[in-house]
Design a protein around this motif. Structure first.
Motif, PDB file in Angstrom:
ATOM      1  N   GLY A  81       0.791  -1.216   0.000  1.00 47.55           N
ATOM      2  CA  GLY A  81       0.000   0.000   0.000  1.00 47.55           C
ATOM      3  C   GLY A  81       0.825   1.269   0.000  1.00 47.55           C
ATOM      4  O   GLY A  81       0.274   2.363  -0.111  1.00 47.55           O
ATOM      5  N   ASP A 113       1.106  -1.376  -4.859  1.00 45.42           N
ATOM      6  CA  ASP A 113      -0.338  -1.179  -4.739  1.00 45.42           C
ATOM      7  C   ASP A 113      -1.019  -2.533  -4.564  1.00 45.42           C
ATOM      8  O   ASP A 113      -1.766  -3.004  -5.418  1.00 45.42           O
ATOM      9  CB  ASP A 113      -0.868  -0.459  -5.981  1.00 45.42           C
ATOM     10  CG  ASP A 113      -2.173   0.263  -5.720  1.00 45.42           C
ATOM     11  OD1 ASP A 113      -2.647   0.228  -4.568  1.00 45.42           O
ATOM     12  OD2 ASP A 113      -2.720   0.850  -6.662  1.00 45.42           O
ATOM     13  N   THR A 150       3.213   1.628  -6.610  1.00 43.92           N
ATOM     14  CA  THR A 150       2.343   2.785  -6.471  1.00 43.92           C
ATOM     15  C   THR A 150       2.810   3.866  -7.452  1.00 43.92           C
ATOM     16  O   THR A 150       4.001   3.963  -7.747  1.00 43.92           O
ATOM     17  CB  THR A 150       2.344   3.331  -5.030  1.00 43.92           C
ATOM     18  OG1 THR A 150       3.687   3.593  -4.613  1.00 43.92           O
ATOM     19  CG2 THR A 150       1.684   2.346  -4.073  1.00 43.92           C
ATOM     20  N   GLY A 201      -2.518   4.811  -2.468  1.00 39.94           N
ATOM     21  CA  GLY A 201      -2.743   3.453  -2.942  1.00 39.94           C
ATOM     22  C   GLY A 201      -4.168   3.244  -3.435  1.00 39.94           C
ATOM     23  O   GLY A 201      -5.059   4.062  -3.183  1.00 39.94           O
ATOM     24  N   GLY A 202      -4.385   2.141  -4.136  1.00 41.22           N
ATOM     25  CA  GLY A 202      -5.698   1.852  -4.701  1.00 41.22           C
ATOM     26  C   GLY A 202      -6.755   1.524  -3.671  1.00 41.22           C
ATOM     27  O   GLY A 202      -7.946   1.441  -4.002  1.00 41.22           O
TER      28      GLY A 202
END
Length: 224
Positions: A13, A17, A89, A187-188
């Motif tokens: 994170g 990602d 990321t 992050g996603g």
């Protein structure tokens, strides 16, 4: 003369990602073992924990007791997803290329998972053997153990360390270790309250991308 600082990066994170993929792996494996209902919202409450603590937390939240003998299935599914889909990321490689000074990784994941994640995403070259896992210490995040261990091994004083973390547990651990904590929300798996929760956990700064991290580091006298 600029003060020497050690940059400590969480892995999942932050550098990679990975959290959406990791959540998918837990969902699939629990479902496969006849325990449905372990969805992303539940896994989100476990971000920053090591696997053994996540399994305990999932039991608290759902009542599902994952069979200890099958614990390896979680990493096997995660590794498969990471090999196929894991990305760094956005902007992290250029950021690390321009970062001066010492840096290391301090993650709740296993050493094997950290190394696989960095290898798949091409980030291994930025850290060499400066990889530290919660498996190396007694207590996982939010305890400060992993950060203090990393600082000791890297020859740095805690007050000279800056930690980049995406989870409240990680931020709490960094603060407990007496280190500066940067909360990362790029992050996603980020969500509207993400920054506020990291701030509440004690983060000194909240950054949504690596350009902002660089700006904050410049204010601390760290070239980035």
């Amino acid at each position: 003369m600029a003060r020497s600082r050690l940059m400590i990066f969480d892995c999942d994170g932050v550098l990679v990602d990975s959290e959406p993929l990791a959540a998918k792996a837990y969902e699939r494996v629990y479902e496969r073992h006849g325990m449905p209902g372990v969805h992303g919202g539940i896994i989100a409450q476990c971000i920053g924990m090591k696997q053994s603590d996540i399994i305990v937390k999932i039991k608290e939240l759902t009542g599902h007791q994952f069979p200890p003998a099958a614990a390896g299935d979680i990493w096997a599914e995660t590794k498969l997803l990471f090999s196929e889909e894991l990305k760094p990321t956005p902007g992290i490689a250029p950021f690390l290329s321009g970062l001066a000074g010492d840096r290391c990784v301090a993650s709740s994941s296993s050493v094997e998972r950290i190394n696989h994640s960095l290898s798949v995403t091409g980030l291994s070259r930025f850290f060499g053997e400066a990889i530290f896992s919660s498996s190396m210490v007694r207590n996982g995040k939010p305890a400060p153990d992993i950060f203090l261990h990393a600082a000791e091994k890297m020859g740095a004083q805690p007050a000279d360390c800056i930690v980049v973390e995406d989870s409240p547990f990680g931020v709490q651990g960094a603060v407990a270790a007496g280190m500066i904590a940067i909360g990362y929300t790029g992050g996603g798996h980020t969500y509207p309250e993400h920054g506020a929760r990291l701030k509440a956990a004690g983060a000194d700064f909240i950054c949504a991308d690596w350009h902002e991290v660089g700006r904050q580091l410049a204010g601390l006298g760290v070239p980035a």
